[in-house]
Write an enzyme that holds these catalytic residues in place. Structure first.
Site, PDB file in Angstrom:
ATOM      1  N   GLU A  44     -13.286   5.867 -10.526  1.00  0.00           N
ATOM      2  CA  GLU A  44     -12.126   5.804 -11.421  1.00  0.00           C
ATOM      3  C   GLU A  44     -10.875   5.317 -10.708  1.00  0.00           C
ATOM      4  O   GLU A  44     -10.003   4.694 -11.315  1.00  0.00           O
ATOM      5  CB  GLU A  44     -11.870   7.161 -12.097  1.00  0.00           C
ATOM      6  CG  GLU A  44     -11.868   8.369 -11.182  1.00  0.00           C
ATOM      7  CD  GLU A  44     -13.242   9.002 -11.005  1.00  0.00           C
ATOM      8  OE1 GLU A  44     -14.134   8.328 -10.452  1.00  0.00           O
ATOM      9  OE2 GLU A  44     -13.413  10.175 -11.396  1.00  0.00           O
ATOM     10  N   ARG A  71      -8.761   1.826 -11.683  1.00  0.00           N
ATOM     11  CA  ARG A  71      -7.312   1.727 -11.891  1.00  0.00           C
ATOM     12  C   ARG A  71      -6.709   0.625 -11.015  1.00  0.00           C
ATOM     13  O   ARG A  71      -5.830  -0.123 -11.451  1.00  0.00           O
ATOM     14  CB  ARG A  71      -6.679   3.092 -11.609  1.00  0.00           C
ATOM     15  CG  ARG A  71      -5.172   3.154 -11.838  1.00  0.00           C
ATOM     16  CD  ARG A  71      -4.456   3.213 -10.507  1.00  0.00           C
ATOM     17  NE  ARG A  71      -3.019   3.355 -10.613  1.00  0.00           N
ATOM     18  CZ  ARG A  71      -2.241   3.504  -9.560  1.00  0.00           C
ATOM     19  NH1 ARG A  71      -2.763   3.552  -8.349  1.00  0.00           N
ATOM     20  NH2 ARG A  71      -0.942   3.585  -9.703  1.00  0.00           N
ATOM     21  N   ARG A  72      -7.177   0.483  -9.766  1.00  0.00           N
ATOM     22  CA  ARG A  72      -6.687  -0.605  -8.911  1.00  0.00           C
ATOM     23  C   ARG A  72      -7.067  -1.965  -9.508  1.00  0.00           C
ATOM     24  O   ARG A  72      -6.286  -2.920  -9.473  1.00  0.00           O
ATOM     25  CB  ARG A  72      -7.247  -0.480  -7.489  1.00  0.00           C
ATOM     26  CG  ARG A  72      -6.765   0.732  -6.734  1.00  0.00           C
ATOM     27  CD  ARG A  72      -7.106   0.669  -5.248  1.00  0.00           C
ATOM     28  NE  ARG A  72      -6.247  -0.272  -4.530  1.00  0.00           N
ATOM     29  CZ  ARG A  72      -5.031   0.009  -4.094  1.00  0.00           C
ATOM     30  NH1 ARG A  72      -4.510   1.210  -4.291  1.00  0.00           N
ATOM     31  NH2 ARG A  72      -4.310  -0.899  -3.455  1.00  0.00           N
ATOM     32  N   CYS A 117     -13.738  14.323 -10.320  1.00  0.00           N
ATOM     33  CA  CYS A 117     -13.843  15.397  -9.332  1.00  0.00           C
ATOM     34  C   CYS A 117     -12.546  16.194  -9.288  1.00  0.00           C
ATOM     35  O   CYS A 117     -11.472  15.707  -9.627  1.00  0.00           O
ATOM     36  CB  CYS A 117     -14.184  14.833  -7.957  1.00  0.00           C
ATOM     37  SG  CYS A 117     -12.858  13.863  -7.205  1.00  0.00           S
ATOM     38  N   CYS A 147      -9.648  13.199  -7.928  1.00  0.00           N
ATOM     39  CA  CYS A 147      -9.475  12.273  -9.061  1.00  0.00           C
ATOM     40  C   CYS A 147      -8.783  12.967 -10.240  1.00  0.00           C
ATOM     41  O   CYS A 147      -7.966  12.358 -10.930  1.00  0.00           O
ATOM     42  CB  CYS A 147     -10.829  11.708  -9.497  1.00  0.00           C
ATOM     43  SG  CYS A 147     -11.572  10.622  -8.260  1.00  0.00           S
ATOM     44  N   ARG A 204      -1.462  12.625 -12.431  1.00  0.00           N
ATOM     45  CA  ARG A 204      -0.248  11.924 -11.985  1.00  0.00           C
ATOM     46  C   ARG A 204      -0.027  10.662 -12.817  1.00  0.00           C
ATOM     47  O   ARG A 204       1.110  10.378 -13.224  1.00  0.00           O
ATOM     48  CB  ARG A 204      -0.370  11.564 -10.496  1.00  0.00           C
ATOM     49  CG  ARG A 204       0.893  10.921  -9.945  1.00  0.00           C
ATOM     50  CD  ARG A 204       0.792  10.680  -8.450  1.00  0.00           C
ATOM     51  NE  ARG A 204      -0.101   9.571  -8.139  1.00  0.00           N
ATOM     52  CZ  ARG A 204      -0.358   9.151  -6.895  1.00  0.00           C
ATOM     53  NH1 ARG A 204       0.188   9.766  -5.858  1.00  0.00           N
ATOM     54  NH2 ARG A 204      -1.175   8.138  -6.690  1.00  0.00           N
ATOM     55  N   LYS A 245      -4.197  -2.862  -0.529  1.00  0.00           N
ATOM     56  CA  LYS A 245      -2.733  -2.870  -0.658  1.00  0.00           C
ATOM     57  C   LYS A 245      -2.154  -4.232  -0.284  1.00  0.00           C
ATOM     58  O   LYS A 245      -1.243  -4.740  -0.955  1.00  0.00           O
ATOM     59  CB  LYS A 245      -2.131  -1.790   0.248  1.00  0.00           C
ATOM     60  CG  LYS A 245      -2.416  -0.372  -0.186  1.00  0.00           C
ATOM     61  CD  LYS A 245      -1.830   0.621   0.817  1.00  0.00           C
ATOM     62  CE  LYS A 245      -2.137   2.043   0.389  1.00  0.00           C
ATOM     63  NZ  LYS A 245      -1.605   3.031   1.342  1.00  0.00           N
ATOM     64  N   LYS A 293       8.199  -0.017  -2.293  1.00  0.00           N
ATOM     65  CA  LYS A 293       7.813   1.131  -3.113  1.00  0.00           C
ATOM     66  C   LYS A 293       8.978   2.107  -3.288  1.00  0.00           C
ATOM     67  O   LYS A 293       9.226   2.602  -4.390  1.00  0.00           O
ATOM     68  CB  LYS A 293       6.615   1.854  -2.472  1.00  0.00           C
ATOM     69  CG  LYS A 293       5.297   1.098  -2.611  1.00  0.00           C
ATOM     70  CD  LYS A 293       4.151   1.816  -1.930  1.00  0.00           C
ATOM     71  CE  LYS A 293       3.734   3.050  -2.681  1.00  0.00           C
ATOM     72  NZ  LYS A 293       2.514   3.672  -2.127  1.00  0.00           N
TER      73      LYS A 293
END
Length: 699
Positions: free
Chosen positions: A394, A398-399, A450, A515, A521, A628, A660
């Site tokens: 998961e 998302r990435r 998890c 996860c 978040r 990244k 960031k």
């Protein structure tokens, strides 16, 4: 014992001996008295153990032998036991005994809901069992007692307690039921959803839908009541409402251990699909989808298996959407792995993101697919952003979605008009971009994520009328971390949540948030990440759909309920409450060792990328297209092109970390979330060593 008694006992039939053996009596212990039958037929001089008192023995000094208990599996409950759980205190009466002494036939009766049921058998016990079976069959066409409750018109009265381990399995749910509805008329819920009951046959029939497609059908308000119709399945109910319907086979898919069939039915010019592990189940689910959409009828489900609708705009029927999303992701993975024959089809967890752009799920598109259950080994961490730290499916999905969002922004900036119109983004009134109306993203995971969402016992029920007494209840909701070189999670430590680069290289285990915690978040800060916040408003998942181990209470707690008291979030950030749902045809558990690799694919890619989860790179040592460094490179290109329309106005940052940190509102939302976890006593968020983000593209 005299001669007459010995002769009488030797003349007993094998069935009488069976009765005695059931009561744990030898033929030389205790004697019975002749029983007077209602039809006047006495037992002669015959001795038969009584079924009432002293465990079937008349002698007051009788002491049954203690039998040793042998451990073994719990046997399924028979009809007698199941009927007793649904209707306690029923009286069984002996109606008659016929047949010769060596082969008697007993007839027992029982009255249920004012109706008398007879059962016959060579012993009273078997006759009672036969009567109970007939009584059950008269109003139930379900495989077990828990579903019989629903057919009897009873509904669960379980308050949502996200700390409860209450399960939803047969024969464990017989506490806490409401008083059953009057049994005279089997009933349906009126389509107005106000709880008025219509006798069977008086179905709530809406006006003909004309030629409206599924895309235009307004969704009925979700009802807190459920339809139950004397054991009729959805196909039978729909056939009574719309006779002569034809069901068509649509497709067959899935791996050999988890086949999935899709059937469709067209009702009032609308087509509904259903999926299941066989065609019969798929037909029933297609019929249920039609009943839900057209008649607002829901067959009862156990609360913990029911979908939890999302807050805000509902564009799809929850179960129809969940099954469609699951099927699309599995089919795409099948296509990418040559019908699961590729060595890289081996997996424990499969995840994917599906995008819908309207109300018709047939137009849904798979955006990305991924697998994986492992994290990087601490010594392979990269200080140049070249390694993937977390290869859980998961997280990789998302990435991949972020990579897709960058791609769509690039389309929007393209001078080619066709490419520009193809983009899912549109300009905001002031600064930045947002998704076009009705664009929604749905996350599919083949099992519960998890961490907190998976910390429950799926085959054990909580005691509903005594509150939650689970010894681990205080740990529910706690933040948890994955552990390096292993599967599963552990609760965060109360102190020392800062990890250092040199400490990890020296041998300290690298900890990564679970996860469940990461998805929680995303439900606050969005799935776009801090860098994408320069360009877009927060983007949230509209649905989180699980292929197995779905439990409404536990999943909702892990995803958002444990931080429901979060407050003072920056403008445009919110606590997202997406649709939570399982699928109709739950995926089978896959025991065995998890593979050490993770695969990913995003729309537009030629094929799968295979990453070694231990090193965070491929087997040739090359960085992933999701690392990244790769995503930051795309961000830098877009940043220079969009500098005039950015939501965040800063000079060009010199490093990934600086870029960031400049997303101030995003980081304020993140800090608010971390404080909400701490305030709720759920632990402190564990951060990775800061050195891994202090790279620039030139380094």
């Amino acid at each position: 014992m005299d001669v007459d008694e010995e002769e009488n006992m030797s003349s007993c039939s094998t069935d009488v001996k069976e009765n005695r053996n059931l009561d744990n009596v030898s033929s030389k212990e205790g004697t019975g008295m002749p029983e007077q039958l209602p039809n006047g037929g006495g037992g002669g001089g015959r001795k038969r153990p009584l079924e009432e008192g002293n465990n079937g023995h008349a002698h007051p000094k009788f002491r049954p032998k203690k039998r040793k208990k042998t451990p073994g599996p719990v046997l399924p409950k028979n009809a007698l036991m199941q009927l007793n759980e649904i209707k306690p205190g029923l009286q069984y009466k002996l109606l008659s005994q016929t047949g010769p002494v060596h082969a008697p036939v007993f007839v027992m009766t029982v009255e249920v809901n004012g109706q008398l049921f007879e059962g016959s058998g060579p012993t009273k016990k078997k006759a009672k069992l036969n009567a109970a079976e007939k009584a059950l069959r008269s109003f139930v066409q379900f495989p077990n007692a828990s579903e019989a409750h629903l057919a009897m018109g009873r509904t669960l009265t379980v308050n949502t307690d996200f700390t409860s381990d209450q399960a939803d399995f047969p024969d464990m749910l017989f506490n806490g039921f409401e008083t059953p509805a009057p049994p005279e008329d089997p009933f349906y819920l009126g389509s107005n959803g106000n709880g008025s009951l219509n006798p069977l046959g008086e179905y709530p029939v809406p006006p003909a839908a004309g030629t409206n497609s599924l895309a235009q059908a307004p969704l009925p308000p979700p009802s807190t009541f459920s339809s139950s119709s004397s054991g009729k399945n959805p196909v039978m109910i729909l056939n009574e409402l719309r006779p002569g319907l034809k069901y068509e086979f649509v497709s067959e898919s899935g791996e050999s251990h988890a086949k999935n069939f899709v059937m469709s039915v067209t009702v009032d010019s609308q087509t509904f699909e259903g999926s299941g592990r066989n065609k019969k189940l798929a037909k029933a689910r297609a019929a249920q989808a039609a009943l839900s959409a057209l008649f607002n009828m829901q067959l009862d489900q156990t609360p913990s298996r029911q979908p939890i609708p999302r807050e805000g705009l509902q564009l799809h029927l929850p179960q129809v959407l969940a099954d469609a999303v699951s099927r699309l992701v599995v089919d795409k993975f099948s296509e990418l792995t040559d019908n699961f024959t590729s060595p890289h089809a081996r997996r424990k967890v499969l995840a994917g993101v599906v995008m819908t752009t309207g109300t018709d799920v047939k137009e849904a598109q798979v955006i990305c697919v991924s697998t994986g259950t492992k994290c990087i080994n601490g010594e392979y961490m990269s200080d140049r952003g070249l390694a993937l730290n977390d290869c859980h499916a998961e997280i990789i999905a998302r990435r991949s979605l972020i990579r897709y969002l960058y791609m769509q922004l690039e389309f929007f900036l393209n001078n080619n008009k066709e490419e520009h119109q193809k983009s899912i983004f549109t300009r905001c009134e002031k600064h930045g971009y947002r998704l076009k109306d009705n664009v929604q993203f749905h996350l599919y995971i083949s099992t519960s994520p998890c961490g907190d969402a998976r910390i429950f016992s799926p085959h054990e029920a909580g005691v509903e009328d005594q509150g939650d007494r689970h010894p681990n209840r205080k740990a529910r909701g706690q933040l948890r971390t994955k552990i390096e070189s292993g599967e599963g999670t552990i609760p965060v430590r109360s102190s020392n949540t800062i990890q250092t680069w040199d400490g990890v290289l020296q041998g300290e285990r690298l900890l990564t948030m679970s996860c469940s915690d990461k998805i929680a978040r995303w439900n606050v800060v969005g799935i776009q990440g801090s860098l994408m916040s320069y360009f877009t408003e927060p983007i949230y998942f509209s649905s989180i759909i699980l292929g197995s181990l779905y439990h409404a209470d536990h999943l909702s707690r892990a995803m958002y309920q444990r931080i429901a008291d979060i407050e003072d979030l920056p403008q445009q950030f919110t606590l997202n409450r997406p649709l939570l749902s399982g699928i109709s045809n739950a995926e089978a558990r896959q025991p065995g060792k998890a593979p050490n690799f993770s695969v990913n694919w995003t729309v537009g890619d030629q094929g799968l990328e295979v990453i070694n989860a231990t090193t965070g790179k491929d087997d040739m040592g090359r960085p992933s297209r999701l690392c990244k460094h790769a995503l930051y490179s795309r961000w830098v290109r877009l940043h220079s092109k969009l500098s005039s329309t950015l939501r965040i106005k800063v000079s060009k940052p010199s490093s990934y970390h600086e870029a960031k940190q400049a997303a101030v509102e995003y980081h304020t939302a993140k800090q608010t979330l971390i404080k909400a976890f701490q305030k709720a006593g759920l632990g402190a968020w564990v951060k990775k060593p800061i050195e891994q983000d202090q790279f620039s593209l030139n380094s």
